[in-house]
Motif scaffolding. Structure first.
Motif, PDB file in Angstrom:
ATOM      1  N   LEU A  48       0.823  -1.217   0.000  1.00 60.54           N
ATOM      2  CA  LEU A  48       0.000   0.000   0.000  1.00 60.54           C
ATOM      3  C   LEU A  48       0.850   1.257   0.000  1.00 60.54           C
ATOM      4  O   LEU A  48       0.489   2.270  -0.619  1.00 60.54           O
ATOM      5  CB  LEU A  48      -0.935  -0.003   1.217  1.00 60.54           C
ATOM      6  N   SER A  49       1.984   1.221   0.653  1.00 64.57           N
ATOM      7  CA  SER A  49       2.895   2.368   0.651  1.00 64.57           C
ATOM      8  C   SER A  49       3.441   2.617  -0.745  1.00 64.57           C
ATOM      9  O   SER A  49       3.558   3.769  -1.188  1.00 64.57           O
ATOM     10  CB  SER A  49       4.039   2.121   1.634  1.00 64.57           C
ATOM     11  N   TRP A  50       3.754   1.528  -1.454  1.00 70.72           N
ATOM     12  CA  TRP A  50       4.248   1.651  -2.831  1.00 70.72           C
ATOM     13  C   TRP A  50       3.162   2.267  -3.726  1.00 70.72           C
ATOM     14  O   TRP A  50       3.441   3.141  -4.541  1.00 70.72           O
ATOM     15  CB  TRP A  50       4.648   0.274  -3.348  1.00 70.72           C
ATOM     16  N   VAL A  51       1.922   1.795  -3.559  1.00 72.09           N
ATOM     17  CA  VAL A  51       0.816   2.343  -4.347  1.00 72.09           C
ATOM     18  C   VAL A  51       0.603   3.823  -4.025  1.00 72.09           C
ATOM     19  O   VAL A  51       0.361   4.640  -4.915  1.00 72.09           O
ATOM     20  CB  VAL A  51      -0.486   1.543  -4.075  1.00 72.09           C
ATOM     21  N   TYR A  52       0.726   4.174  -2.757  1.00 69.36           N
ATOM     22  CA  TYR A  52       0.558   5.565  -2.335  1.00 69.36           C
ATOM     23  C   TYR A  52       1.624   6.459  -2.975  1.00 69.36           C
ATOM     24  O   TYR A  52       1.324   7.556  -3.463  1.00 69.36           O
ATOM     25  CB  TYR A  52       0.635   5.641  -0.812  1.00 69.36           C
ATOM     26  N   ASP A  53       2.861   5.988  -2.985  1.00 68.73           N
ATOM     27  CA  ASP A  53       3.943   6.747  -3.626  1.00 68.73           C
ATOM     28  C   ASP A  53       3.702   6.879  -5.125  1.00 68.73           C
ATOM     29  O   ASP A  53       3.939   7.944  -5.718  1.00 68.73           O
ATOM     30  CB  ASP A  53       5.287   6.075  -3.373  1.00 68.73           C
ATOM     31  N   LEU A  54       3.262   5.783  -5.745  1.00 69.51           N
ATOM     32  CA  LEU A  54       2.994   5.812  -7.182  1.00 69.51           C
ATOM     33  C   LEU A  54       1.880   6.806  -7.502  1.00 69.51           C
ATOM     34  O   LEU A  54       1.967   7.549  -8.482  1.00 69.51           O
ATOM     35  CB  LEU A  54       2.610   4.416  -7.667  1.00 69.51           C
ATOM     36  N   PHE A  55       0.848   6.824  -6.674  1.00 71.99           N
ATOM     37  CA  PHE A  55      -0.246   7.772  -6.876  1.00 71.99           C
ATOM     38  C   PHE A  55       0.270   9.210  -6.836  1.00 71.99           C
ATOM     39  O   PHE A  55      -0.129  10.053  -7.638  1.00 71.99           O
ATOM     40  CB  PHE A  55      -1.323   7.563  -5.806  1.00 71.99           C
TER      41      PHE A  55
END
Length: 203
Positions: A48-55
């Motif tokens: 989820l942290s990776w997705v948040y950064d990607l967003f």
């Protein structure tokens, strides 16, 4: 712990679990009483942290004011096709400025043609319209060119006039333009539809 990092998401997911199923999260200076659960939640938190950064990165690249690198090139392509490529070695800030100027540039006028070529080549072009008396004057002769308003046959700078509109002539130097094709594209981007541009590019 920072908003959106792995530990933050692991904490958020743990707060959603039914009360009483697992031990409470450890307080400061306490050891973890559910290490297996914590390991699973940390794995979820990592994704989820990776997705948040990607967003966050995608959100930046969606706007002209903040886009960088190849995403800025994509924005230019979306608006202008091949008509506004990035110059060799051109920085993002300079390219962004050119894109913004092109988006609000005036079109379909002689001034628009002149400004577009000045921005592209760094040179001031000569634009002539056959129906313009200011460009073509009247008909004179070599012995008395002033009889026609200052121009005559065989005199340097003469432009032949005519009553047929829908065309104009441009003489420009290539200057800073990447290619002659880029000059044609710049003119096509601002000329009125159905109007023919006769272009001479000098070295």
């Amino acid at each position: 712990m920072a908003t959106g990092d792995q530990n933050d998401f692991a904490r958020r997911v743990r707060q959603l679990l039914p009360f009483g199923w697992f031990p409470n999260p450890p307080a400061a200076n306490q050891s973890e009483k559910a290490p297996v659960l914590n390991g699973v939640l940390q794995g979820i938190g990592n994704i989820l942290s990776w997705v948040y950064d990607l967003f966050g990165q995608v959100n930046i690249q969606m706007r002209l004011a903040t886009a960088t690198g190849s995403f800025l090139d994509l924005i230019a392509y979306d608006f202008f096709g091949d008509a506004l490529p990035r110059a060799s070695g051109e920085a993002d800030a300079a390219y962004r400025k050119r894109i913004r100027e092109a988006l609000v540039a005036q079109k379909n006028t002689r001034t628009a043609i002149t400004e577009a070529l000045q921005d592209l080549t760094g040179q001031t072009p000569v634009v002539a319209e056959p129906t313009s008396a200011s460009d073509c004057k009247g008909l004179g002769s070599t012995p008395t060119p002033a009889a026609g308003g200052g121009y005559g046959y065989g005199v340097a700078g003469l432009y032949y006039g005519g009553l047929n509109g829908g065309q104009f002539f441009v003489t420009t130097k290539q200057g800073n333009a990447a290619s002659v094709a880029a000059i044609y594209a710049a003119i096509n981007n601002v000329r009125a539809e159905g109007v023919t541009a006769w272009v001479k590019v000098e070295n």
